[in-house]
Write an enzyme that holds these catalytic residues in place. Structure first.
Site, PDB file in Angstrom:
ATOM      1  N   ARG A  36       0.871  -1.185   0.000  1.00  0.00           N
ATOM      2  CA  ARG A  36       0.000   0.000   0.000  1.00  0.00           C
ATOM      3  C   ARG A  36       0.898   1.222   0.000  1.00  0.00           C
ATOM      4  O   ARG A  36       1.681   1.419   0.936  1.00  0.00           O
ATOM      5  CB  ARG A  36      -0.918  -0.005   1.220  1.00  0.00           C
ATOM      6  CG  ARG A  36      -1.610   1.318   1.434  1.00  0.00           C
ATOM      7  CD  ARG A  36      -2.731   1.237   2.415  1.00  0.00           C
ATOM      8  NE  ARG A  36      -3.871   0.559   1.824  1.00  0.00           N
ATOM      9  CZ  ARG A  36      -5.100   0.540   2.348  1.00  0.00           C
ATOM     10  NH1 ARG A  36      -5.331   1.156   3.485  1.00  0.00           N
ATOM     11  NH2 ARG A  36      -6.081  -0.081   1.750  1.00  0.00           N
ATOM     12  N   HIS A  45      -7.272   1.116  -6.620  1.00  0.00           N
ATOM     13  CA  HIS A  45      -7.449   0.181  -5.493  1.00  0.00           C
ATOM     14  C   HIS A  45      -8.074  -1.106  -6.053  1.00  0.00           C
ATOM     15  O   HIS A  45      -9.245  -1.394  -5.839  1.00  0.00           O
ATOM     16  CB  HIS A  45      -8.346   0.835  -4.438  1.00  0.00           C
ATOM     17  CG  HIS A  45      -8.300   0.176  -3.090  1.00  0.00           C
ATOM     18  ND1 HIS A  45      -7.530  -0.938  -2.808  1.00  0.00           N
ATOM     19  CD2 HIS A  45      -8.951   0.476  -1.928  1.00  0.00           C
ATOM     20  CE1 HIS A  45      -7.704  -1.285  -1.533  1.00  0.00           C
ATOM     21  NE2 HIS A  45      -8.559  -0.442  -0.983  1.00  0.00           N
ATOM     22  N   GLN A  60      -9.946  -3.742  -3.887  1.00  0.00           N
ATOM     23  CA  GLN A  60     -11.270  -3.245  -3.534  1.00  0.00           C
ATOM     24  C   GLN A  60     -12.224  -3.445  -4.709  1.00  0.00           C
ATOM     25  O   GLN A  60     -13.366  -3.904  -4.526  1.00  0.00           O
ATOM     26  CB  GLN A  60     -11.176  -1.750  -3.176  1.00  0.00           C
ATOM     27  CG  GLN A  60     -12.479  -1.154  -2.709  1.00  0.00           C
ATOM     28  CD  GLN A  60     -12.909  -1.704  -1.355  1.00  0.00           C
ATOM     29  OE1 GLN A  60     -12.158  -1.654  -0.403  1.00  0.00           O
ATOM     30  NE2 GLN A  60     -14.119  -2.234  -1.281  1.00  0.00           N
ATOM     31  N   ASP A  83     -17.338   7.151  -1.301  1.00  0.00           N
ATOM     32  CA  ASP A  83     -16.081   6.995  -0.562  1.00  0.00           C
ATOM     33  C   ASP A  83     -15.778   8.342   0.089  1.00  0.00           C
ATOM     34  O   ASP A  83     -16.436   9.360  -0.196  1.00  0.00           O
ATOM     35  CB  ASP A  83     -14.960   6.571  -1.536  1.00  0.00           C
ATOM     36  CG  ASP A  83     -13.621   6.325  -0.841  1.00  0.00           C
ATOM     37  OD1 ASP A  83     -13.610   6.121   0.394  1.00  0.00           O
ATOM     38  OD2 ASP A  83     -12.567   6.350  -1.526  1.00  0.00           O
ATOM     39  N   CYS A 117     -16.353   1.638   0.341  1.00  0.00           N
ATOM     40  CA  CYS A 117     -15.171   0.791   0.587  1.00  0.00           C
ATOM     41  C   CYS A 117     -14.785   0.776   2.059  1.00  0.00           C
ATOM     42  O   CYS A 117     -14.124  -0.149   2.505  1.00  0.00           O
ATOM     43  CB  CYS A 117     -14.008   1.259  -0.271  1.00  0.00           C
ATOM     44  SG  CYS A 117     -13.537   2.958   0.068  1.00  0.00           S
ATOM     45  N   ARG A 139     -13.746  -8.635   0.868  1.00  0.00           N
ATOM     46  CA  ARG A 139     -12.309  -8.427   0.618  1.00  0.00           C
ATOM     47  C   ARG A 139     -11.547  -9.727   0.853  1.00  0.00           C
ATOM     48  O   ARG A 139     -10.626 -10.070   0.117  1.00  0.00           O
ATOM     49  CB  ARG A 139     -11.763  -7.321   1.542  1.00  0.00           C
ATOM     50  CG  ARG A 139     -12.324  -5.921   1.279  1.00  0.00           C
ATOM     51  CD  ARG A 139     -11.825  -5.344  -0.036  1.00  0.00           C
ATOM     52  NE  ARG A 139     -10.384  -5.285  -0.082  1.00  0.00           N
ATOM     53  CZ  ARG A 139      -9.627  -4.302   0.416  1.00  0.00           C
ATOM     54  NH1 ARG A 139     -10.213  -3.250   0.954  1.00  0.00           N
ATOM     55  NH2 ARG A 139      -8.305  -4.340   0.326  1.00  0.00           N
TER      56      ARG A 139
HETATM   57  N1   CP Z   1     -11.237  -0.319   2.089  1.00  0.00           N
HETATM   58  C1   CP Z   1      -9.968  -0.421   2.548  1.00  0.00           C
HETATM   59  O1   CP Z   1      -9.032  -0.632   1.795  1.00  0.00           O
HETATM   60  O2   CP Z   1      -9.861  -0.320   3.909  1.00  0.00           O
HETATM   61  P1   CP Z   1      -8.498  -0.174   4.711  1.00  0.00           P
HETATM   62  O3   CP Z   1      -7.919   1.166   4.383  1.00  0.00           O
HETATM   63  O4   CP Z   1      -8.888  -0.276   6.164  1.00  0.00           O
HETATM   64  O5   CP Z   1      -7.572  -1.283   4.313  1.00  0.00           O
HETATM   65  N1  NVA Z   2      -9.954   6.759  -1.157  1.00  0.00           N
HETATM   66  C1  NVA Z   2      -9.577   6.255   0.137  1.00  0.00           C
HETATM   67  C2  NVA Z   2      -9.761   4.779   0.214  1.00  0.00           C
HETATM   68  C3  NVA Z   2      -9.396   4.152   1.523  1.00  0.00           C
HETATM   69  C4  NVA Z   2      -9.543   2.664   1.512  1.00  0.00           C
HETATM   70  C5  NVA Z   2      -8.139   6.651   0.431  1.00  0.00           C
HETATM   71  O1  NVA Z   2      -7.301   6.535  -0.472  1.00  0.00           O
HETATM   72  O2  NVA Z   2      -7.848   7.077   1.543  1.00  0.00           O
END
Ligand code: CP
Ligand code: NVA
Length: 305
Positions: A102, A129, A132, A224, A264, A292
């Site tokens: 990530r 993502h 997701q 989101d 999400c 997930r």
């Molecule tokens: N939706 C998602 O990716 O959640 P987290 O940021 O908690 O991993």
């Molecule tokens: N758009 C959000 C998604 C988190 C899972 C972010 O990038 O923070």
């Protein structure tokens, strides 16, 4: 395909096969447990940002498939700071069977994939993502039995989650509509790619500014956060722009009666979604989060088994 970096890298047939396997693995788990098809396989999980779902679902997915996972926090690795990405990729490749990362800059996950000899999975970047997106498709598939012809409307920021949702919808034949405020568009190239996939699958892509118009006939309403991780200094400005894009009871009432609501997570209740909707009868937020686990098992099996 060594890696899982973007939905766009996979064909409709590949995505459909992963969804079918996710459903099979979900059933197998419910019937008593998964077969240890990833016995002795290990996954390094590199995080430059916080996570609940991605971290725990990947860890549990590996364990339930007979393997193991290792969490590496932002403080531990210092990806690109303490050590170059190319060096991190080559070192980890000698210890583990796959890397999930990530990151902030999408280029960092691309560099990891370029230099690692083991598969790299994108656990979210500033651009997309895909894990997701696959779980979202699984949730829609379970609800409606297909994605073909399903109307999916995303309301809010044209962000990383929106990009993967567009691509999975367009690949699998769902009609995608986005309503976002001016200046918060999806990246133009991602939108163009989505239009190409939609043409191939016989679906449509529509971009609007008005959320009420966008949810008309929607089977799925998706939202989101208004401020993604890394954009915190813009949050005040965004909180002034986005309130008309809140998913509340009035917006849900403007959609198809059978519409489901997805997010999400993490949710900012009272901002992009109200408690009434998040906890109401249209919400599928928690089944979606749970998916997930199952979707990622299918990714892991595809890359590692
Ligand atoms: N939706 C998602 O990716 O959640 P987290 O940021 O908690 O991993
Ligand atoms: N758009 C959000 C998604 C988190 C899972 C972010 O990038 O923070």
């Amino acid at each position: 395909m060594k890696d899982f970096i973007a939905i766009a890298d996979y064909s409709s047939a590949d995505l459909q096969a992963m969804l079918d396997n996710a459903l099979a693995l979900k059933k197998e788990l419910a019937a008593g447990g998964n077969k240890p098809v990833l016995k002795d396989k290990t996954l390094a999980m590199v995080f430059q940002k916080p996570s609940l779902r991605t971290r725990v679902s990947f860890d549990m997915a590996m364990r339930q498939l007979g393997g193991d996972a290792l969490y590496l926090s932002p403080a531990e690795i210092g990806l690109g700071q303490r050590e170059s990405i190319a060096d991190v990729a080559r070192v980890l490749s000698g210890y583990v069977d796959a890397i999930m990362a990530r990151v902030f800059a999408h280029d960092h996950v691309l560099q990891l994939a370029e230099w690692a000899s083991v598969p790299v999975i994108n656990g979210l970047s500033d651009y997309n993502h895909p894990c997701q997106g696959l779980a979202d498709a699984l949730t829609i598939l379970e609800e409606f039995g297909t994605l073909k012809g399903i109307n999916v409307t995303y309301v809010g920021d044209g962000n990383n989650v929106a990009v993967s949702l567009l691509h999975v919808c367009a690949r699998l034949g769902a009609n995608f509509t986005i309503a976002n405020p001016a200046g918060y568009d999806m990246p133009a190239a991602a939108l163009e790619m989505g239009r190409t996939f939609a043409t191939q699958s016989g679906s449509s892509v529509t971009v609007l500014e008005d959320p009420q118009a966008a949810v008309k006939n929607a089977d799925v309403i998706y939202t989101d956060t208004w401020t993604s991780m890394g954009q915190e200094e813009e949050s005040k400005k965004r909180e002034a722009v986005f309130p008309p894009y809140q998913v509340n009871a009035a917006l849900v009432a403007a959609a198809n009666g059978r519409a489901i609501v997805l997010h999400c997570l993490p949710a900012h209740r009272g901002q992009e979604i109200t408690d009434e909707v998040a906890d109401g009868p249209h919400s599928r937020l928690f089944p979606q989060a749970h998916n997930r686990l199952h979707a990622q098992k299918a990714i892991l099996v595809k890359l590692l088994a």
